[in-house]
Structures are given as structure tokens and as C-alpha cells.
Design a protein around this motif. Structure first.
Motif, PDB file in Angstrom:
ATOM      1  N   THR A  52       0.727  -1.143   0.028  1.00 11.07           N
ATOM      2  CA  THR A  52       0.062   0.089  -0.060  1.00 11.07           C
ATOM      3  C   THR A  52       0.642   1.226   0.231  1.00 11.07           C
ATOM      4  OG1 THR A  52      -0.224   0.260   2.379  1.00 11.07           O
ATOM      5  CG2 THR A  52      -1.805  -1.212   1.505  1.00 11.07           C
ATOM      6  N   TYR A  81      -0.991  -0.475  -4.154  1.00 11.43           N
ATOM      7  CA  TYR A  81      -2.205  -0.428  -3.978  1.00 11.43           C
ATOM      8  C   TYR A  81      -2.457   1.113  -3.547  1.00 11.43           C
ATOM      9  CZ  TYR A  81      -6.976  -0.294  -1.612  1.00 11.43           C
ATOM     10  OH  TYR A  81      -8.073   0.316  -1.228  1.00 11.43           O
ATOM     11  N   CYS A 110      -8.500  -5.444  -7.168  1.00 12.83           N
ATOM     12  CA  CYS A 110      -8.804  -6.273  -5.956  1.00 12.83           C
ATOM     13  C   CYS A 110     -10.241  -6.149  -5.767  1.00 12.83           C
ATOM     14  CB  CYS A 110      -8.025  -5.587  -4.789  1.00 12.83           C
ATOM     15  SG  CYS A 110      -8.478  -6.624  -3.465  1.00 12.83           S
ATOM     16  N   LYS A 114     -13.945  -6.153   1.682  1.00  9.16           N
ATOM     17  CA  LYS A 114     -13.669  -4.989   2.459  1.00  9.16           C
ATOM     18  C   LYS A 114     -12.917  -3.701   2.002  1.00  9.16           C
ATOM     19  CE  LYS A 114      -8.980  -6.963   3.614  1.00  9.16           C
ATOM     20  NZ  LYS A 114      -8.117  -7.468   4.687  1.00  9.16           N
ATOM     21  N   VAL A 115     -12.424  -3.961   0.582  1.00 11.26           N
ATOM     22  CA  VAL A 115     -11.811  -3.091  -0.073  1.00 11.26           C
ATOM     23  C   VAL A 115     -12.574  -2.293  -1.118  1.00 11.26           C
ATOM     24  CG1 VAL A 115     -10.060  -2.555  -2.170  1.00 11.26           C
ATOM     25  CG2 VAL A 115      -9.460  -4.261  -0.194  1.00 11.26           C
ATOM     26  N   THR A 116     -13.753  -2.965  -1.767  1.00 12.81           N
ATOM     27  CA  THR A 116     -14.558  -2.466  -2.625  1.00 12.81           C
ATOM     28  C   THR A 116     -15.788  -1.539  -1.857  1.00 12.81           C
ATOM     29  OG1 THR A 116     -15.917  -4.350  -2.681  1.00 12.81           O
ATOM     30  CG2 THR A 116     -14.222  -4.281  -4.395  1.00 12.81           C
ATOM     31  N   LYS A 118     -14.975   0.441   0.402  1.00 14.38           N
ATOM     32  CA  LYS A 118     -14.520   1.857   0.772  1.00 14.38           C
ATOM     33  C   LYS A 118     -14.115   2.364  -0.485  1.00 14.38           C
ATOM     34  CE  LYS A 118     -12.835   0.469   5.347  1.00 14.38           C
ATOM     35  NZ  LYS A 118     -13.708   1.666   6.170  1.00 14.38           N
ATOM     36  N   GLY A 120     -12.148   1.264  -2.965  1.00 15.24           N
ATOM     37  CA  GLY A 120     -10.790   0.788  -3.540  1.00 15.24           C
ATOM     38  C   GLY A 120     -10.757  -0.293  -4.364  1.00 15.24           C
ATOM     39  N   GLY A 121      -9.423  -0.650  -4.917  1.00 14.00           N
ATOM     40  CA  GLY A 121      -9.427  -1.914  -5.734  1.00 14.00           C
ATOM     41  C   GLY A 121     -10.217  -1.820  -7.050  1.00 14.00           C
ATOM     42  N   ALA A 370     -10.275   4.345   2.723  1.00 12.68           N
ATOM     43  CA  ALA A 370      -9.904   3.125   1.711  1.00 12.68           C
ATOM     44  C   ALA A 370      -8.521   2.662   1.827  1.00 12.68           C
ATOM     45  CB  ALA A 370     -10.371   3.310   0.296  1.00 12.68           C
ATOM     46  N   ASP A 371      -7.644   3.551   2.342  1.00 15.68           N
ATOM     47  CA  ASP A 371      -6.054   3.248   2.109  1.00 15.68           C
ATOM     48  C   ASP A 371      -5.750   2.565   3.361  1.00 15.68           C
ATOM     49  OD1 ASP A 371      -6.320   5.455   3.676  1.00 15.68           O
ATOM     50  OD2 ASP A 371      -4.681   6.743   2.383  1.00 15.68           O
ATOM     51  N   MET A 373      -5.946  -0.442   4.519  1.00 15.08           N
ATOM     52  CA  MET A 373      -5.773  -1.837   4.368  1.00 15.08           C
ATOM     53  C   MET A 373      -4.246  -2.197   4.519  1.00 15.08           C
ATOM     54  SD  MET A 373      -6.399  -2.905   0.666  1.00 15.08           S
ATOM     55  CE  MET A 373      -5.884  -4.409   0.688  1.00 15.08           C
TER      56      MET A 373
END
Length: 377
Positions: A52, A81, A110, A114-116, A118, A120-121, A370-371, A373
Motif C-alpha cells: 500500500t 495499492y 482487488c 473490505k476493499v470495494t 470503501k 478501493g481496488g 480506503a487506504d 488496509m
């Protein structure tokens, strides 16, 4: 079936043959990359676990350990990421200034909830403005270090983003793009839609387009290139417990006969080598424990019995591993049913997104939280 294919060029680096080891969380550490490189071409590309950007900026101790590269790794390939252009630029400037990598790949593929949820990915390319700003920030901060971008078809069957993402990445100076030919909703289930790789190749014309998804054999890789016209392949789950797949890919892409799979004696030597590399990297106890998750993949299809298989899965040291390998029948041939899909597959599912995420594709606001993780996925 084998065929010689042209070398892939990413910035100043010739990737020959045009084969890339995909970053996989908990898998593509320096030990596994070294093993794959020993089987494959030293001039193919072997990417470290996802890192990340925020963790780089904060110099997180675990992350800084994860970006260890071996002495023979060239180019050193790192995947980032990120969700924030400012953090992206700062992280890339650090990587370049401290000479930590020779190639930076951006992860927008990704599909993990838990990523999408927020933003992200694989959710992020829907926000075209934000996606553009992030790619531009990375390329601008990278200088002569080439930046590439990986993404999926889109969020789900109703929200495809890959053609816009490819054109934007190309326009902002990325040196190549890679498409995992599934949506985020598919996760790793079903079949990859290689026709989307062909469409992306038609849309992105000035930089290489790489294909990813369902490459479980050298023959699969050749078929993908033949059917889509892609400039190279990205191999993920297909090499789990099969680092020798890179030997087969090297042969196929250089027009040589594809070798047979290893007998059990060679598999025993390979997993021992993997254990030794892990021990060198993180110590014997942690290294052998890390190897446990690979055992079922290495031994898949071989008739060794449930008891011995279970003992391999619980191995705790190099001496014990040597004893277990000594109990294997080295003459057992490679089983045909050892090929095919491996690793996580799971089921498709609804993609959870932040509230209002689909309302404005041109929105450039950075998604909140979102960052956070950790590196590695």
C-alpha cells in the motif's frame, strides 16, 4: 503446441518471454519469486506482493520487510495499492529516490469486499477522474521508472470500466496495462472472459496489453495470446505449488517442446528448495510455517495417502521436512489431474460499494478510509 513470441518491452526492460508472475498476497515473497525465476526466464517479470502506498509513506515495518528483493532480481517489480493521488506521488517519489524498485505496477483489480466497500481496488476505476489523477500522479513522480496499471473488466455485468481505464492509463503515460478478465462481482469464480482482452487490445494501441485469468498451463497461455492478440500473459493462481509452470511457459513461448511435469522426487526437491529460501528470508520456524499453505498445491494428485499429506501440512522444521520428503516415492510420475484450476475460486457475489459511489463517474474525491488496509492484501 508451442510458438515463439516477441519480447515484451516495459520502459527500458525487455520482458522475454512475455510472462509476468502476478503479485499474490502471502505468496509472491522473495523466496517464491526466486524459485519461479530459477525455473523460468531471468528476463521475465516477477512481481512482489502488493504494497500500500500509505504504508510506504508511513514506513510501516512489515511493509518495508516485504519489499525485500533478491540479488538476482532485475528488474525489481513492485505493485502498489492506492486510492489517493497525493499519497501515490509521495510513495512513488520515495521508491524512486531510495532506489527500491525498477518497475511500479498499480493495482486496481482487488475484488475483496473490505476493499470495494470503501471504494478501493476494482471499484475505483469507475471514478474516471480519480483514476486518471492517481495514474498521472504515479507517472509524474516515477521519472524514468516505468509505471504499469492492472484492472478488471469492471464492477459487475452492468458496470464495465476496463476500456475507459485502458485508454486513461495509456493517455497518462502508463507503459503497459493488464486486464484480469473477470468483474469484481465474479471475484475468482467462473471463467475469465478473454474476449475482453481482445477488445482492450483494440482500444489501447500504443502500449502493450497483457492478459490475466485462467492460465493454468503453458497451452492456456498460448491460446490466450492466439485468441486475443495480447502482448503477454500474467500468471497468478496457476503457479501455486507449481513454480515449474514457468519452465513450461518459457519453452512454449520460445518455440521449444513443453516439458513433462515433475515426478514426485523432483517435487520433493522443489518444495525443499522453497523451504530453504523461506528460511533464509524470514528464519526457519516462520519460513517452514509459511510453506505449509503450499503443501496441498505441491502434492495435489499424487497418491501419497491422507496421513502423510497431513504430516506435510503440519511440518515445523527443515529436518522434519527432509524426513517427510524421504518417505515419498520419488518415481511416482506427475499425475494428470494435478493440472487445472487451483487456489481460491469461491462464488460470485454482489459488490459492496460506498453509498452513492455510482452517481458521478467523474468525481475526483478520495474515498474515505480506503487506504487503511495492510500491505499484501
Amino acid at each position: 503446441m508451442s510458438q515463439a513470441t516477441p519480447a515484451l518491452r516495459i520502459g527500458p526492460y525487455a520482458v522475454d518471454p512475455a510472462v509476468v508472475l502476478a503479485p499474490m498476497a502471502g505468496i509472491t515473497n522473495v523466496a517464491f519469486r526466486t524459485l519461479c525465476r530459477e525455473f523460468g526466464s531471468p528476463t521475465s517479470l516477477y512481481v512482489c506482493e502488493m504494497i500500500t502506498a500509505r504504508a510506504i509513506v508511513e514506513r510501516d515495518a512489515k511493509t518495508m520487510e516485504m519489499i525485500t528483493f533478491g540479488p538476482g532480481e532485475n528488474p525489481r517489480s513492485m505493485q502498489l495499492y492506492t486510492v489517493d493521488p497525493a499519497t501515490t506521488a509521495e510513495a512513488v517519489r520515495m521508491i524512486v529516490a531510495e532506489d527500491r524498485a525498477d518497475h511500479i505496477d498499480m493495482n486496481f483489480g482487488c475484488p475483496v469486499p473490505k476493499v470495494t466497500r470503501k471504494g478501493g481496488g476494482a471499484a475505483l476505476p469507475y471514478k474516471r477522474g480519480l483514476f486518471r489523477n492517481i495514474v498521472a500522479a504515479a507517472v509524474g513522480a516515477a521519472g524514468d521508472v516505468p509505471v504499469t496499471v492492472k484492472f478488471r473488466i469492471g464492477i459487475d455485468a452492468e458496470h464495465h470500466t476496463y476500456l475507459d481505464a485502458g485508454r486513461i492509463a495509456e493517455g497518462e503515460g502508463a507503459q503497459a496495462v493488464a486486464l484480469h478478465a473477470r468483474t469484481a462481482a465474479q471475484r475468482y469464480s467462473g471463467e475469465a472472459d478473454w474476449t475482453r482482452i481482445a477488445r482492450l487490445k483494440e482500444a489501447v494501441t500504443s502500449i502493450p496489453v497483457l492478459g490475466n485469468g485462467d492460465i493454468f498451463s503453458a497451452e492456456d497461455a498460448l491460446k490466450m495470446v492466439d485468441q486475443t492478440g495480447c502482448d503477454g500473459v500474467v500468471v497468478g493462481r496457476g503457479c501455486l505449488g507449481r513454480p515449474w509452470l514457468f519452465r513450461e511457459l518459457d519453452a512454449a513461448f520460445t518455440g521449444r517442446p513443453i516439458p513433462e511435469g515433475p515426478d514426485l522426487g523432483e517435487v520433493g526437491r522443489i518444495l525443499t528448495r522453497h523451504a530453504e529460501l523461506l528460511a533464509d528470508h524470514i528464519g526457519e520456524e516462520k519460513g517452514v510455517r509459511d510453506l505449509r499453505k503450499h503443501m496441498a498445491w505441491y502434492l495435489r494428485g499424487f497418491p501419497i495417502g491422507a496421513t502423510l499429506r497431513q504430516r506435510f501440512a503440519m511440518v515445523s522444521g527443515l529436518a522434519e521436512l527432509a524426513d517427510l520428503v524421504g518417505e515419498l516415492d520419488p518415481a511416482l510420475p506427475y499425475p494428470p489431474d494435478a493440472d487445472g484450476p487451483r487456489g481460491r475460486q469461491g462464488s460470485p457475489g454482489r459488490v459492496v460499494l460506498p453509498e452513492g459511489w455510482l452517481e458521478d463517474p467523474e468525481d475526483t474525491a478520495v474515498p474515505l478510509g480506503a487506504d487503511l488496509m495492510h500491505s499484501g492484501g
